[in-house]
Design a protein around this motif. Structure first.
Motif, PDB file in Angstrom:
ATOM      1  N   TYR A 263       0.766  -1.080   0.135  1.00 48.39           N
ATOM      2  CA  TYR A 263       0.190   0.425  -0.263  1.00 48.39           C
ATOM      3  C   TYR A 263       0.488   1.367   0.058  1.00 48.39           C
ATOM      4  CZ  TYR A 263      -3.071  -3.354   1.798  1.00 48.39           C
ATOM      5  OH  TYR A 263      -4.224  -5.169   1.733  1.00 48.39           O
ATOM      6  N   SER A 264       0.659   2.071  -1.404  1.00 51.90           N
ATOM      7  CA  SER A 264       1.310   3.113  -0.864  1.00 51.90           C
ATOM      8  C   SER A 264       0.448   4.196  -2.031  1.00 51.90           C
ATOM      9  CB  SER A 264       2.816   3.178  -1.520  1.00 51.90           C
ATOM     10  OG  SER A 264       2.486   3.023  -3.217  1.00 51.90           O
ATOM     11  N   PRO A 265       1.105   5.551  -2.086  1.00 56.92           N
ATOM     12  CA  PRO A 265       0.780   6.664  -2.513  1.00 56.92           C
ATOM     13  C   PRO A 265       0.848   6.832  -4.867  1.00 56.92           C
ATOM     14  CG  PRO A 265       1.723   7.579  -1.522  1.00 56.92           C
ATOM     15  CD  PRO A 265       1.900   6.059  -0.949  1.00 56.92           C
ATOM     16  N   GLU A 266       1.335   5.515  -4.800  1.00 58.42           N
ATOM     17  CA  GLU A 266       1.945   5.110  -6.211  1.00 58.42           C
ATOM     18  C   GLU A 266       0.554   4.448  -6.593  1.00 58.42           C
ATOM     19  OE1 GLU A 266       5.744   4.403  -7.745  1.00 58.42           O
ATOM     20  OE2 GLU A 266       6.649   4.801  -5.961  1.00 58.42           O
ATOM     21  N   TYR A 267      -0.325   3.392  -5.492  1.00 56.71           N
ATOM     22  CA  TYR A 267      -1.211   2.275  -5.565  1.00 56.71           C
ATOM     23  C   TYR A 267      -2.863   2.246  -6.054  1.00 56.71           C
ATOM     24  CZ  TYR A 267       3.214  -0.497  -5.038  1.00 56.71           C
ATOM     25  OH  TYR A 267       4.502  -0.664  -5.795  1.00 56.71           O
ATOM     26  N   TRP A 268      -2.867   2.177  -7.520  1.00 55.49           N
ATOM     27  CA  TRP A 268      -5.016   2.925  -7.198  1.00 55.49           C
ATOM     28  C   TRP A 268      -5.435   1.700  -6.540  1.00 55.49           C
ATOM     29  CZ3 TRP A 268      -5.376   3.789 -13.044  1.00 55.49           C
ATOM     30  CH2 TRP A 268      -4.413   5.221 -13.208  1.00 55.49           C
TER      31      TRP A 268
ATOM     32  N   MET B 183     -11.956  10.204  -8.121  1.00 59.49           N
ATOM     33  CA  MET B 183     -12.347  10.103  -8.703  1.00 59.49           C
ATOM     34  C   MET B 183     -12.073   9.873  -9.898  1.00 59.49           C
ATOM     35  SD  MET B 183     -15.588   8.799  -7.215  1.00 59.49           S
ATOM     36  CE  MET B 183     -16.379   9.226  -8.470  1.00 59.49           C
ATOM     37  N   ASP B 184     -10.646  10.786 -10.424  1.00 59.29           N
ATOM     38  CA  ASP B 184      -9.463  10.139 -11.586  1.00 59.29           C
ATOM     39  C   ASP B 184      -9.492   9.159 -11.499  1.00 59.29           C
ATOM     40  OD1 ASP B 184     -10.626  13.131 -11.814  1.00 59.29           O
ATOM     41  OD2 ASP B 184      -8.567  14.076 -11.100  1.00 59.29           O
ATOM     42  N   VAL B 185      -9.233   8.010 -10.589  1.00 59.19           N
ATOM     43  CA  VAL B 185      -7.984   6.755 -11.279  1.00 59.19           C
ATOM     44  C   VAL B 185      -9.187   6.098 -11.222  1.00 59.19           C
ATOM     45  CG1 VAL B 185      -6.346   8.294 -10.522  1.00 59.19           C
ATOM     46  CG2 VAL B 185      -7.104   7.147  -8.895  1.00 59.19           C
ATOM     47  N   ILE B 186     -10.438   6.016  -9.702  1.00 64.84           N
ATOM     48  CA  ILE B 186     -11.137   4.285 -10.052  1.00 64.84           C
ATOM     49  C   ILE B 186     -11.537   4.070 -11.019  1.00 64.84           C
ATOM     50  CG2 ILE B 186     -13.339   6.191  -9.185  1.00 64.84           C
ATOM     51  CD1 ILE B 186     -11.725   3.107  -7.172  1.00 64.84           C
TER      52      ILE B 186
END
Length: 807
Positions: A679-684, A707-710
């Motif tokens: 888990y890190s900010p790089e992973y969606w 919402m931009d990536v989900i």
């Protein structure tokens, strides 16, 4: 001089100028740099300025690769020469461990499209005929390695920044930094004041002094460092091409061509601190007296490798200061306790990292987050526990062992212990081998006799079998794991539920005595954290998260204003914890409490205040082991008594103390991810299986970014791998994290966690892969840089249905 600016950078070395350049490049043209003397003053001007791309950390490799490519772009863009020489670099391995390190780096280079590969001795001798390669096991070549001109690079960044509208004021010392009520700053100088949104401390040797102006104490310590340049060497004078640099880290020196001679530098064991009580304000382009005797042993090893060094005259000696953090990584990021104050201090390989570091800083300031997970650089990894004594001890160790391999799972003893909890001595007496986690000593594993120390290496070490015994004891009976490292918070007040719902992506539990898991979403829509939240009363919630990330996560909590009457308090110092897990954990705890722990009364994800051995505990029915279990959190003063009771009543049941290395194995058997690895900010969220915990029917922190990536397809997915026994047995090594994953000769991903699954009898790894390979697909994991056959499993090998967890 300007009176207003979007950002003020303090410090005109290579890092400050790079930050200024990248701020302007990303669109902030109203920015200013203040330098107390001339640009490059301090440590920039005298640097050896070597550049290389590969690093044990994948993201640092990416940053260094960006930096190496940027210099020629800067020359073209600005017309300012950077003095770029890229004849390549030779990396030599004298030991098996160094060979493992280099082969792993070569595998990573292949995965990420970087130029780093093995060559033969004949090829190496053609590239550098002056090197004696006797005793070398392995030679790698990096064609883009070399060096740059420190002043030229700094001037190029400055020119590029000015061309985009930035302004630079030399001979303008900062005398005060004063935060205003609205979060902006007044930066005071003898030439006038500047009102700015952001203050950026890139003051190099004066980073501590500049930080102190804002009431900040940084764990930094300068040292002396020496290198020398030889007179002209006839052989070099007659060569048509420039020689590659030589990285002989087992010899503990570095060597490259300088003019028609050689430059040799070393990190000696007999190191020297400097400016322990503060860097002199009148220091600028100064050096220290030569003291080559201190690096004589290193020089002799260089002479053995390149005999011409022994007969060459010395043209000049550079003995200048460097400033270090406790782990030799930069202290970077916004100060969590202040608004809009950014640090970038304690940089050692400045010319290998300057470009990427400037880009990361500019992204963080302008966009709110870097594109890479760089927690290893985040200043929030240290707290006020990293005092002067700890910092000096760690810096001494980092300097003297600069070229030593940092092995997976290695724990260095310098400066420890810093912080201990009440159960520490009990654990020590039971044979605990300790690690360091945010300043705290915590048990890694338990040896048969007190005083045992870790051995270190890329292969299985002395803790392999003892950790297996701990895992089997927990799975067969019960284990008691110290989880006091977890961060703990209490949120109270009539608006507590609404505030927590505004922070976290999941809905908060509606019922008292129930818990939920929830992601914390980052500025780019990734996973900034994962937490357990439990409701203990209508207006009271307890939150459990990563302990080492507590200061990091405080930035996110501070981003959401708390309503009047809502309190949010860290309980990490006030409370300790144990995870009691395994099939007999209920029996063990039932001996110590009158509360019913039956599933009907205390189901999975339930919570309650329970008296255990007459000690009030917050009990949560969760376990990171994936087994039946409870987390127990008690007041710190009661930790030792609770531990003693658990051990006493657990012994007849076969229960025993269990360390964090066993916990790693157990959670990977279950397929559980961990913050900073999976888990890190790089992973969606949809890439890590946490999208189901993001409730899109409410507003929460950084929802717009989510919402931009989900709705996008996952770029890669988290899988669990079984490494084939035959290959693991041959190498005597398991994956540890960072190993590339290949399929049919093509790089498809990398390992995030690796371990042996003792209770499932498999070497396992968690990792991210592209292309959505089906379960059952065969891949190759590059353990020790060599292909190990592996299979993608369809599900976690331990209790995939969760029957044990919910029993």
């Amino acid at each position: 001089m300007k009176t207003h600016a979007q950002a003020v950078v303090i410090g005109g070395g290579v890092i400050g100028c790079s930050i200024l350049y990248h701020l302007a490049k990303l669109g902030w043209s109203d920015v200013v740099l203040l330098e107390r003397d001339e640009l490059t003053s301090g440590s920039t001007w005298h640097a050896a300025a070597n550049i290389h791309g590969l690093h044990d950390s994948t993201n640092i490799s990416r940053i260094q690769h960006y930096t190496m490519n940027l210099y020629k772009e800067l020359e073209s863009e600005t017309g300012q020469g950077c003095g770029v020489f890229q004849p390549g670099s030779l990396y030599l391995a004298q030991t098996e461990a160094r060979e493992h390190q280099l082969r792993l780096q070569a595998a990573k280079a292949k995965l990420y499209g970087m130029n780093f590969y093995e060559i033969t001795r004949d090829e190496a001798e053609r590239l550098h005929p002056m090197v004696n390669f006797d005793g070398i096991r392995c030679i790698m070549f990096e064609p883009d390695g070399g060096n740059v001109d420190p002043s030229g690079v700094t001037a190029a960044y400055a020119a590029g920044a000015r061309a985009r509208g930035a302004e630079i004021y030399r001979f303008t010392p900062v005398t005060a930094t004063e935060q205003q009520a609205d979060g902006t700053w007044i930066v005071r100088t003898p030439k006038g004041d500047i009102h700015t949104q952001w203050v950026i401390n890139a003051a190099g040797l004066w980073g501590r002094e500049v930080a102190a102006l804002a009431g900040i104490t940084l764990p930094l310590q300068p040292t002396e460092h020496q290198y020398f340049v030889t007179e002209t060497i006839a052989e070099i004078d007659q060569m048509p091409d420039r020689l590659p640099s030589v990285s002989d880290r087992d010899g503990e020196y570095y060597l490259r061509q300088e003019g028609k001679g050689l430059l040799i530098g070393a990190y000696e064991r007999d190191m020297r601190f400097w400016a322990e009580d503060g860097t002199p304000l009148d220091f600028a382009h100064d050096l220290f007296p030569d003291d080559l005797e201190r690096i004589e042993e290193n020089i002799m090893r260089a002479i053995e490798r390149v005999p011409a060094v022994g007969t060459a005259g010395i043209k000049r000696v550079i003995n200048g200061p460097m400033i270090w953090s406790p782990d030799s990584n930069v202290l970077m990021g916004p100060v969590p306790e202040l608004r809009n104050y950014f640090c970038c201090n304690g940089i050692i390989p400045g010319f290998s990292q300057s470009g990427g570091m400037g880009l990361m800083a500019a992204q963080w300031i302008i966009e709110g987050e870097m594109q890479y997970d760089m927690f290893a650089w985040d200043m929030a990894r240290f707290g006020d526990w990293a005092d002067k004594s700890f910092t000096k001890a760690r810096v001494e160790n980092q300097y003297a062992h600069r070229f030593s391999i940092h092995f997976p799972n290695e724990e260095r003893a310098a400066g420890r212990p810093v912080r201990t909890r009440p159960a520490y001595q009990m654990q020590k007496d039971m044979g605990a081998v300790f690690g360091l986690n945010y300043g705290w000593e915590h048990p890694l594993w338990f040896a048969d006799s007190p005083g045992t120390e870790d051995t270190n290496g890329f292969t299985r070490q002395n803790w392999f079998e003892p950790v297996g015994a701990e895992c089997r004891a927990l799975r067969d009976h019960a284990g008691i794991i110290d989880i006091s490292n977890f961060a703990k918070y209490c949120c109270k007040g009539a608006g507590a539920e609404a505030w927590l719902n505004a922070v976290f992506a999941n809905n908060m539990p509606k019922k008292v005595g129930r818990s939920c898991l929830t992601p914390l979403i980052g500025k780019r829509g990734g996973i900034a954290g994962d937490f357990t939240v439990t409701r203990m009363a209508e207006d009271e919630f307890w939150i459990i998260g990563s302990g080492m990330a507590e200061r990091y996560h405080s930035r996110f909590f501070n981003d959401v204003p708390r309503p009047d009457g809502v309190t949010f308090e860290s309980k990490t110092l006030a409370y300790c914890g144990f995870n009691v897990a395994g099939p007999k954990s209920r029996d063990l705890l039932s001996r110590l409490t009158n509360a019913s722990l039956a599933t009907a009364d205390f189901p999975f994800m339930a919570s309650a205040w329970v008296d255990i051995a007459d000690i009030r505990c917050l009990a949560l029915r969760v376990s990171f082991t994936g087994d039946l279990g409870w987390e127990l959190h008690c007041e710190t003063k009661d930790q030792a008594a609770l531990y003693a009771a658990l051990l006493r009543e657990g012994a007849p049941l076969g229960a025993r103390p269990v360390g964090s290395r066993a916990l790693m194995s157990l959670r990977v058997e279950k397929g559980y991810g961990s913050w900073s690895r999976e888990y890190s900010p790089e992973y969606w969220p949809q890439e890590v299986g946490l999208d189901r915990l993001c409730k899109l029917d409410k507003d929460f922190l950084n929802k717009s970014a989510l919402m931009d990536v989900i709705s996008k397809p996952a770029r890669e997915k988290l899988v669990i791998l079984h490494i084939h026994e035959q290959d693991v047995t041959a190498s005597n090594a398991d994956a540890t994290g960072g190993e590339p994953i290949f399929m049919d000769g093509k790089g498809i991903g990398r390992v995030t966690s690796g371990t042996y699954g003792y209770t499932v009898g498999k070497s396992l790894a968690l990792g991210y892969v592209k292309g959505d390979p089906a379960p059952g697909s065969d891949v190759q994991v590059m353990i020790l840089g060599k292909a190990h056959r592996a299979t993608i499993l369809p599900e976690a090998p331990f209790d995939p249905a969760g029957a044990r967890l919910r029993a």
